[in-house]
Design a protein around this motif. Structure first.
Motif, mmCIF file in Angstrom:
data_model
loop_
_atom_site.group_PDB
_atom_site.id
_atom_site.type_symbol
_atom_site.label_atom_id
_atom_site.label_comp_id
_atom_site.label_asym_id
_atom_site.label_seq_id
_atom_site.Cartn_x
_atom_site.Cartn_y
_atom_site.Cartn_z
ATOM 1 N N TRP A 159 0.824 -1.213 0.000
ATOM 2 C CA TRP A 159 0.000 0.000 0.000
ATOM 3 C C TRP A 159 0.857 1.261 0.000
ATOM 4 O O TRP A 159 0.520 2.254 -0.658
ATOM 5 C CB TRP A 159 -0.905 -0.021 1.237
ATOM 6 C CG TRP A 159 -1.581 1.276 1.558
ATOM 7 C CD1 TRP A 159 -2.701 1.782 0.949
ATOM 8 C CD2 TRP A 159 -1.210 2.225 2.575
ATOM 9 N NE1 TRP A 159 -3.041 2.991 1.519
ATOM 10 C CE2 TRP A 159 -2.148 3.277 2.521
ATOM 11 C CE3 TRP A 159 -0.183 2.275 3.512
ATOM 12 C CZ2 TRP A 159 -2.071 4.375 3.369
ATOM 13 C CZ3 TRP A 159 -0.104 3.363 4.363
ATOM 14 C CH2 TRP A 159 -1.044 4.406 4.297
ATOM 15 N N SER A 160 1.962 1.243 0.711
ATOM 16 C CA SER A 160 2.760 2.455 0.926
ATOM 17 C C SER A 160 3.890 2.639 -0.079
ATOM 18 O O SER A 160 4.599 3.640 -0.037
ATOM 19 C CB SER A 160 3.351 2.449 2.344
ATOM 20 O OG SER A 160 4.217 1.341 2.520
ATOM 21 N N GLY A 161 4.077 1.676 -0.997
ATOM 22 C CA GLY A 161 5.139 1.794 -1.978
ATOM 23 C C GLY A 161 6.514 1.525 -1.425
ATOM 24 O O GLY A 161 7.521 1.988 -1.960
ATOM 25 N N THR A 162 6.577 0.758 -0.345
ATOM 26 C CA THR A 162 7.840 0.475 0.325
ATOM 27 C C THR A 162 8.115 -1.028 0.322
ATOM 28 O O THR A 162 7.399 -1.798 -0.303
ATOM 29 C CB THR A 162 7.811 0.991 1.775
ATOM 30 O OG1 THR A 162 6.749 0.310 2.491
ATOM 31 C CG2 THR A 162 7.565 2.494 1.826
ATOM 32 N N SER A 163 9.130 -1.423 1.044
ATOM 33 C CA SER A 163 9.470 -2.833 1.197
ATOM 34 C C SER A 163 9.965 -3.052 2.611
ATOM 35 O O SER A 163 10.335 -2.092 3.309
ATOM 36 C CB SER A 163 10.568 -3.217 0.196
ATOM 37 O OG SER A 163 11.023 -4.546 0.417
ATOM 38 N N LEU A 164 9.978 -4.287 3.027
ATOM 39 C CA LEU A 164 10.684 -4.628 4.258
ATOM 40 C C LEU A 164 12.178 -4.635 3.954
ATOM 41 O O LEU A 164 12.591 -4.997 2.845
ATOM 42 C CB LEU A 164 10.258 -5.997 4.776
ATOM 43 C CG LEU A 164 8.834 -6.115 5.307
ATOM 44 C CD1 LEU A 164 8.548 -7.560 5.714
ATOM 45 C CD2 LEU A 164 8.598 -5.176 6.470
ATOM 46 N N TRP A 197 10.344 -7.223 11.466
ATOM 47 C CA TRP A 197 10.350 -8.192 10.372
ATOM 48 C C TRP A 197 11.301 -7.755 9.269
ATOM 49 O O TRP A 197 11.384 -6.569 8.943
ATOM 50 C CB TRP A 197 8.958 -8.322 9.763
ATOM 51 C CG TRP A 197 7.897 -8.942 10.624
ATOM 52 C CD1 TRP A 197 6.799 -8.316 11.152
ATOM 53 C CD2 TRP A 197 7.794 -10.320 11.019
ATOM 54 N NE1 TRP A 197 6.035 -9.211 11.859
ATOM 55 C CE2 TRP A 197 6.622 -10.443 11.789
ATOM 56 C CE3 TRP A 197 8.586 -11.453 10.807
ATOM 57 C CZ2 TRP A 197 6.215 -11.657 12.343
ATOM 58 C CZ3 TRP A 197 8.192 -12.662 11.359
ATOM 59 C CH2 TRP A 197 7.014 -12.757 12.109
ATOM 60 N N CYS A 198 11.992 -8.711 8.676
ATOM 61 C CA CYS A 198 12.825 -8.464 7.502
ATOM 62 C C CYS A 198 12.267 -9.229 6.306
ATOM 63 O O CYS A 198 11.386 -10.082 6.445
ATOM 64 C CB CYS A 198 14.272 -8.874 7.769
ATOM 65 S SG CYS A 198 15.141 -7.765 8.904
ATOM 66 N N LEU A 199 12.784 -8.934 5.124
ATOM 67 C CA LEU A 199 12.261 -9.521 3.906
ATOM 68 C C LEU A 199 12.647 -10.982 3.728
ATOM 69 O O LEU A 199 11.920 -11.768 3.122
ATOM 70 C CB LEU A 199 12.761 -8.706 2.704
ATOM 71 C CG LEU A 199 12.115 -8.957 1.349
ATOM 72 C CD1 LEU A 199 10.617 -8.697 1.389
ATOM 73 C CD2 LEU A 199 12.774 -8.076 0.287
ATOM 74 N N ASP A 200 13.808 -11.354 4.266
ATOM 75 C CA ASP A 200 14.355 -12.690 4.033
ATOM 76 C C ASP A 200 13.543 -13.797 4.697
ATOM 77 O O ASP A 200 13.020 -13.633 5.800
ATOM 78 C CB ASP A 200 15.769 -12.796 4.609
ATOM 79 C CG ASP A 200 16.711 -11.745 4.089
ATOM 80 O OD1 ASP A 200 17.649 -12.098 3.372
ATOM 81 O OD2 ASP A 200 16.516 -10.545 4.426
#
Length: 325
Positions: free
Chosen positions: A176-181, A257-260
Motif C-alpha cells: 500500500w505504501s510503496g515500500t518494502s521490508l 520483520w525483515c524480507l528474508d
C-alpha cells in the motif's frame, strides 16, 4: 542461561497452540508486488543510506551459533532509504482507514500478549499458552488496536510502534505504501550506523556512562521487570538517542520483520553483495530484539543477532520498519 532456539522469550509461533479451526485468510502479498510510489508522508522522513561494505554477522561467543549469526563476513549493499523508526500506530491506522485491511490477528481472533502486561481480567480468561513459553498468553481480541486485549487501546500510544502485525500484514502495508521490508543485510548495515564490528548500535557498552540506550528487560526474566529504562512495554518509536545514521530503536523495543526467509545457514549460502535469502523455509527473519530481551536469557538486541518466526505469527513485541529505493 541461553534459551533453546525455538523456545525463547523472543516470540511465540501461532501454531504452537492447538486451534479447533483456522480462519480463511486473504491471499498473501507476494514479494515485490508494490507498484505504487512511496507515500509522500513516509518518503519525506526517510533516511538515505549510502551504499558500501561492512562486516556482517559475528564470531563472538556472546552470540547464538544456532541462530546462524556467523561466520562474520564482508558484505556489500547498494544505497537505499529507510524509515528512521518503526511504523507507528498512527501510520498503521492510516493504512487501515484507507484499505479496510484486517490483520491476521484480527482474522484468527487472538494474538500473543506477555503475561505481566495483560489486565487481571484478561489473565483470568486465558485458556491456552504455548508449550515451553508460558509467559505468552493466547489473548482473544488482542490485535494492533487492542494490544493487551479487548480492555486496552492505543489512544495514548499513537507514537508507539504498531504491534501484533504478522510478516504478511507488514507486506500488505508495504504494498500500500510503496515500500518494502528491509533485507537482513540492509537492516544490519543501517543498524550499525557507520560503526565497525560493534556489539550494539552505539558501541560495545550496554550502558555507556550508565545511560540506557534501548528498551529491554531489567530484572529477573520473566517474573521481575524493574523497567529501569523507563518502559515495561513498548516505548515511543523515537525514544532514546538515535544511532550514527539517525535511526531510532535499532535495538530493543520491538522485533522488526525483515524480507528474508530465515535459515541458520544465511551467512554460508547467500551472496556477498545485496544478500537475500528467498529459499524454502517455514520461518522469516526478525531483527533487533524487543522490550522482553535480557542478557541472561535472550540477548538478541545485539546488531548481529537474528531469529525467525512463522509469517502468520503475531505478538505484542513485534513490529516493522520499511525501506524504499
Amino acid at each position: 542461561m541461553k534459551p533453546p532456539h525455538d523456545g525463547c522469550c523472543c516470540s511465540a509461533k501461532r501454531h504452537s497452540v492447538n486451534m479447533e479451526k483456522e480462519p480463511l485468510l486473504p491471499p498473501r502479498v507476494e514479494l515485490g508486488t508494490s507498484t505504487v510510489p512511496v507515500r509522500p508522508e513516509l518518503l519525506e522522513r526517510m533516511v538515505h543510506i549510502k551504499g558500501g561494505t561492512f562486516v556482517m554477522g559475528t564470531n563472538d561467543l556472546m552470540g547464538f551459533a544456532s541462530d546462524g549469526e556467523g561466520p562474520a563476513r564482508i558484505v556489500e549493499v547498494d544505497e537505499f532509504l529507510i524509515s528512521p523508526h518503526a511504523v507507528t500506530n498512527q501510520d498503521f491506522a492510516a493504512f487501515i482507514r484507507e484499505t479496510g485491511y484486517m490483520t491476521e490477528a484480527e482474522r484468527f481472533g487472538w494474538s500473543y500478549v506477555f503475561e505481566s502486561l495483560a489486565s487481571e481480567k484478561v489473565r483470568s480468561e486465558v485458556q491456552r499458552v504455548p508449550y515451553g513459553v508460558p509467559w505468552w498468553l493466547v489473548v482473544e481480541g488482542a490485535c494492533w488496536h487492542s494490544p493487551e486485549g479487548k480492555d486496552s487501546d492505543i489512544e495514548e500510544r499513537a507514537n508507539h510502534p504498531v504491534v501484533h502485525v504478522s510478516w504478511n500484514d507488514a507486506l500488505a502495508y508495504c504494498a500500500w505504501s510503496g515500500t518494502s521490508l528491509p533485507t537482513e543485510a540492509q537492516w544490519e548495515y543501517a543498524a550499525r550506523g557507520g560503526l565497525e564490528e560493534k556489539t550494539y548500535a552505539w558501541g560495545n557498552e550496554l550502558l555507556p556512562d550508565g545511560e540506557h540506550r534501548c528498551n529491554i528487560w531489567q530484572g529477573q526474566f520473566p517474573h521481575e521487570n524493574k523497567a529501569e529504562d523507563g518502559y515495561a512495554g513498548t516505548a515511543p518509536v523515537d525514544a532514546y538517542l538515535p544511532n550514527g545514521y539517525g535511526l531510532y530503536n535499532m535495538a530493543g523495543n520491538v522485533w522488526e520483520w525483515c524480507l528474508d526467509r530465515f535459515t541458520h545457514r544465511y551467512h554460508d549460502i547467500t551472496d556477498s553483495r545485496n544478500p537475500l535469502f528467498v529459499g524454502v523455509s517455514d520461518k522469516v527473519s526478525m531483527r533487533g530484539g524487543s522490550y522482553l530481551c535480557h542478557q541472561s536469557y535472550c540477548n538478541r538486541y545485539r546488531v548481529a543477532a537474528r531469529t525467525g518466526n512463522t509469517p502468520d505469527s503475531s505478538s505484542g513485541n513485534c513490529g516493522f520498519r520499511v525501506v524504499a529505493y
